[in-house]
Motif scaffolding. Structure first.
Motif, PDB file in Angstrom:
ATOM      1  N   MET A 103       0.849  -1.193   0.000  1.00  0.00           N
ATOM      2  CA  MET A 103       0.000   0.000   0.000  1.00  0.00           C
ATOM      3  C   MET A 103       0.886   1.245   0.000  1.00  0.00           C
ATOM      4  SD  MET A 103      -3.235  -1.075   0.165  1.00  0.00           S
ATOM      5  CE  MET A 103      -4.201   0.225   0.906  1.00  0.00           C
ATOM      6  N   THR A 104       0.907   1.921  -1.137  1.00  0.00           N
ATOM      7  CA  THR A 104       1.557   3.232  -1.241  1.00  0.00           C
ATOM      8  C   THR A 104       0.523   4.220  -1.772  1.00  0.00           C
ATOM      9  OG1 THR A 104       2.331   2.893  -3.519  1.00  0.00           O
ATOM     10  CG2 THR A 104       3.754   2.082  -1.739  1.00  0.00           C
ATOM     11  N   THR A 105       0.942   5.443  -2.001  1.00  0.00           N
ATOM     12  CA  THR A 105       0.001   6.472  -2.478  1.00  0.00           C
ATOM     13  C   THR A 105      -0.498   6.186  -3.890  1.00  0.00           C
ATOM     14  OG1 THR A 105       1.905   7.799  -3.175  1.00  0.00           O
ATOM     15  CG2 THR A 105       0.980   8.261  -1.000  1.00  0.00           C
ATOM     16  N   THR A 106       0.155   5.272  -4.593  1.00  0.00           N
ATOM     17  CA  THR A 106      -0.267   4.966  -5.967  1.00  0.00           C
ATOM     18  C   THR A 106      -0.849   3.563  -6.102  1.00  0.00           C
ATOM     19  OG1 THR A 106       1.959   4.204  -6.530  1.00  0.00           O
ATOM     20  CG2 THR A 106       1.463   6.537  -6.921  1.00  0.00           C
ATOM     21  N   ASP A 107      -1.039   2.854  -4.983  1.00  0.00           N
ATOM     22  CA  ASP A 107      -1.524   1.472  -5.031  1.00  0.00           C
ATOM     23  C   ASP A 107      -2.979   1.398  -4.576  1.00  0.00           C
ATOM     24  OD1 ASP A 107       0.903   0.397  -5.895  1.00  0.00           O
ATOM     25  OD2 ASP A 107       1.666   0.323  -3.835  1.00  0.00           O
ATOM     26  N   VAL A 108      -3.655   0.331  -4.999  1.00  0.00           N
ATOM     27  CA  VAL A 108      -5.032   0.084  -4.621  1.00  0.00           C
ATOM     28  C   VAL A 108      -5.269  -1.417  -4.539  1.00  0.00           C
ATOM     29  CG1 VAL A 108      -5.838   0.170  -7.014  1.00  0.00           C
ATOM     30  CG2 VAL A 108      -7.462   0.572  -5.165  1.00  0.00           C
ATOM     31  N   LEU A 109      -6.088  -1.844  -3.552  1.00  0.00           N
ATOM     32  CA  LEU A 109      -6.553  -3.221  -3.451  1.00  0.00           C
ATOM     33  C   LEU A 109      -8.021  -3.242  -3.843  1.00  0.00           C
ATOM     34  CD1 LEU A 109      -5.056  -4.286   0.012  1.00  0.00           C
ATOM     35  CD2 LEU A 109      -4.068  -4.677  -2.243  1.00  0.00           C
ATOM     36  N   ILE A 110      -8.422  -4.212  -4.669  1.00  0.00           N
ATOM     37  CA  ILE A 110      -9.810  -4.275  -5.123  1.00  0.00           C
ATOM     38  C   ILE A 110     -10.382  -5.658  -4.836  1.00  0.00           C
ATOM     39  CG2 ILE A 110      -9.331  -2.592  -6.933  1.00  0.00           C
ATOM     40  CD1 ILE A 110      -9.485  -4.877  -8.955  1.00  0.00           C
ATOM     41  N   GLY A 111     -11.718  -5.736  -4.794  1.00  0.00           N
ATOM     42  CA  GLY A 111     -12.401  -6.995  -4.563  1.00  0.00           C
ATOM     43  C   GLY A 111     -12.326  -7.920  -5.762  1.00  0.00           C
ATOM     44  N   GLN A 112     -12.432  -9.215  -5.491  1.00  0.00           N
ATOM     45  CA  GLN A 112     -12.287 -10.231  -6.536  1.00  0.00           C
ATOM     46  C   GLN A 112     -13.391 -10.123  -7.587  1.00  0.00           C
ATOM     47  OE1 GLN A 112     -12.604 -14.260  -5.062  1.00  0.00           O
ATOM     48  NE2 GLN A 112     -11.094 -15.004  -6.525  1.00  0.00           N
ATOM     49  N   THR A 113     -14.630  -9.908  -7.156  1.00  0.00           N
ATOM     50  CA  THR A 113     -15.743  -9.811  -8.103  1.00  0.00           C
ATOM     51  C   THR A 113     -15.634  -8.553  -8.952  1.00  0.00           C
ATOM     52  OG1 THR A 113     -17.147 -10.958  -6.497  1.00  0.00           O
ATOM     53  CG2 THR A 113     -18.247  -9.832  -8.312  1.00  0.00           C
ATOM     54  N   LEU A 114     -15.217  -7.433  -8.351  1.00  0.00           N
ATOM     55  CA  LEU A 114     -15.036  -6.197  -9.108  1.00  0.00           C
ATOM     56  C   LEU A 114     -13.981  -6.381 -10.190  1.00  0.00           C
ATOM     57  CD1 LEU A 114     -15.619  -3.161  -9.472  1.00  0.00           C
ATOM     58  CD2 LEU A 114     -13.851  -2.716  -7.758  1.00  0.00           C
ATOM     59  N   ALA A 115     -12.884  -7.047  -9.856  1.00  0.00           N
ATOM     60  CA  ALA A 115     -11.840  -7.294 -10.850  1.00  0.00           C
ATOM     61  C   ALA A 115     -12.364  -8.145 -11.997  1.00  0.00           C
ATOM     62  CB  ALA A 115     -10.646  -7.958 -10.180  1.00  0.00           C
ATOM     63  N   SER A 116     -13.200  -9.150 -11.670  1.00  0.00           N
ATOM     64  CA  SER A 116     -13.746 -10.015 -12.712  1.00  0.00           C
ATOM     65  C   SER A 116     -14.748  -9.268 -13.588  1.00  0.00           C
ATOM     66  CB  SER A 116     -14.415 -11.225 -12.060  1.00  0.00           C
ATOM     67  OG  SER A 116     -15.031 -12.047 -13.023  1.00  0.00           O
TER      68      SER A 116
END
Length: 405
Positions: A158-171
């Protein structure tokens, strides 16, 4: 060996079949209690991991302001009251750093993590999707919700340019690790981030809307520079969350919402399951005690002449009473040892047979050493208490009447 021990062991040996049957009965009761305790603990732990692993135990938020009446219609006159509606303002906790530091000093709080949350849109090409953005401090938030354990692709970076997303959203949007993701807030602010990880929160709805960014990134995107919208807390015992939430609310003046209040039906189901299991344990213990008492009563009748001879030879009522009390305690102790061994075998069988369709264990099942010791103590005490009535009956026998039969 003392006289009482010699007599108690001899009586148990002479009635081998009776002693064996009652020890087996006690062992079955102990095995049921130990196995059910381990099963309930494992089941509750599994449910907690599934339900509470993606949410904090307590959430602190700014109290909502209600509309206040400025003037009520006079008695007998028609008309509506004039209300003063509070002016809209961001849901920001005032002096949240002070609140965080105060809560951290409490002994009943394990972890504290401030967060910023709000709605936004994910823009990808000509399509957009509504999401929920959560700004976190990675190290502190991982103590509340174990996000590193929920990563299914990528890493917990996690940096100022990173993001974690949900598995269904990615699909749904066809996103992969390393792709660029554009987030746009309602106020028009936007930011382009790099997908560093994909998480599985165990719920399709959560996986479809979940977006995790750095705390500072969310503050800038949602227009809450320097502020937070909530403070998440974790407590040692989740069942105490509601009591602790009220105490924290009184201390801080904030609104404290526990997981019990937000998942009331789930909590009621867990509580009912816990009470039912305790009731079953009590009835199993009573049945074991009744079995021990009945066998010892028969033993007193069968050995009335021996008891009379012991009394005639100078044995006191206390000694006779201790003989049968020792028999009850020995039966309870031997039953607890055999029952603990049976429970261990049942747990081993459960681990081999109870599996999910994919072959993984249904949930972890462990028996703590403390449970073995507690069960042995309770079984011994149960046998001792069950032997009180037969022991009193034996001690009250008169030597002449006992010898005559």
């Amino acid at each position: 060996m003392p006289f009482e021990w010699i007599a108690a062991v001899r009586f148990l040996r002479e009635g081998r079949m009776q002693s064996l049957f009652i020890i087996v009965a006690a062992a079955i009761g102990v095995a049921v209690i130990v196995f059910m305790s381990a099963l309930l603990t494992g089941m509750q732990g599994n449910l907690f991991r599934r339900v509470l692993s993606s949410q904090p135990h307590i959430v602190l938020e700014r109290p909502q302001e209600a509309a206040r009446p400025l003037r009520q219609p006079e008695h007998g006159q028609a008309g509506a009251a004039i209300l003063q509606v509070p002016s809209p303002r961001p849901d920001v906790i005032d002096q949240w750093q002070k609140v965080r530091d105060e809560v951290r000093l409490r002994s009943d709080i394990l972890a504290v993590a401030p967060t910023v949350s709000g709605p936004a849109f994910v823009v990808r090409g000509a399509s957009s999707q509504s999401v929920s953005v959560t700004g976190i401090d990675p190290e502190q938030y991982a103590r509340i919700v174990p996000l590193p354990e929920k990563i299914v692709a990528g890493s917990y970076r996690m940096t100022t340019t990173d993001v974690l997303i949900g598995q269904t959203l990615a699909s749904d949007l066809g996103l992969r690790l390393g792709d660029k993701l554009r987030l746009q807030a309602a106020a028009g602010r936007a930011v382009t981030l790099n997908i560093s990880g994909i998480v599985d929160l165990g719920s399709r709805g959560a996986n479809q809307r979940a977006i995790y960014v750095l705390l500072a990134t969310a503050q800038n995107l949602l227009g809450l520079t320097g502020g937070v919208s909530s403070i998440n807390l974790t407590v040692p015992d989740p069942f105490d969350a509601e009591i602790i939430a009220r105490s924290v609310a009184n201390q801080t003046g904030l609104e404290a919402l526990s997981w019990i209040a937000s998942n009331n039906q789930f909590f009621l189901g867990l509580n009912a399951q816990k009470i039912t299991s305790q009731a079953i344990r009590v009835f199993v213990g009573l049945s074991v005690a009744a079995g021990i008492a009945s066998v010892l009563v028969v033993s007193v009748v069968q050995r009335s002449k021996e008891i009379g001879i012991l009394r005639a030879m100078g044995g006191s009522r206390g000694q006779v009473m201790r003989v049968f009390l020792l028999q009850g305690a020995i039966v309870g102790l031997l039953g607890s040892v055999a029952g603990s061994a049976m429970a261990t075998l049942l747990v081993a069988a459960w681990r081999m047979l109870a599996r999910n369709p994919d072959g993984t264990p249904m949930f972890a099942l462990q028996i703590s050493p403390g449970l073995y010791l507690l069960t042995a103590l309770l079984a011994t005490l149960t046998g001792l208490v069950a032997a009180v009535t037969p022991a009193l009956r034996a001690a009250r026998m008169l030597p002449v009447e006992a010898i005559r039969g």
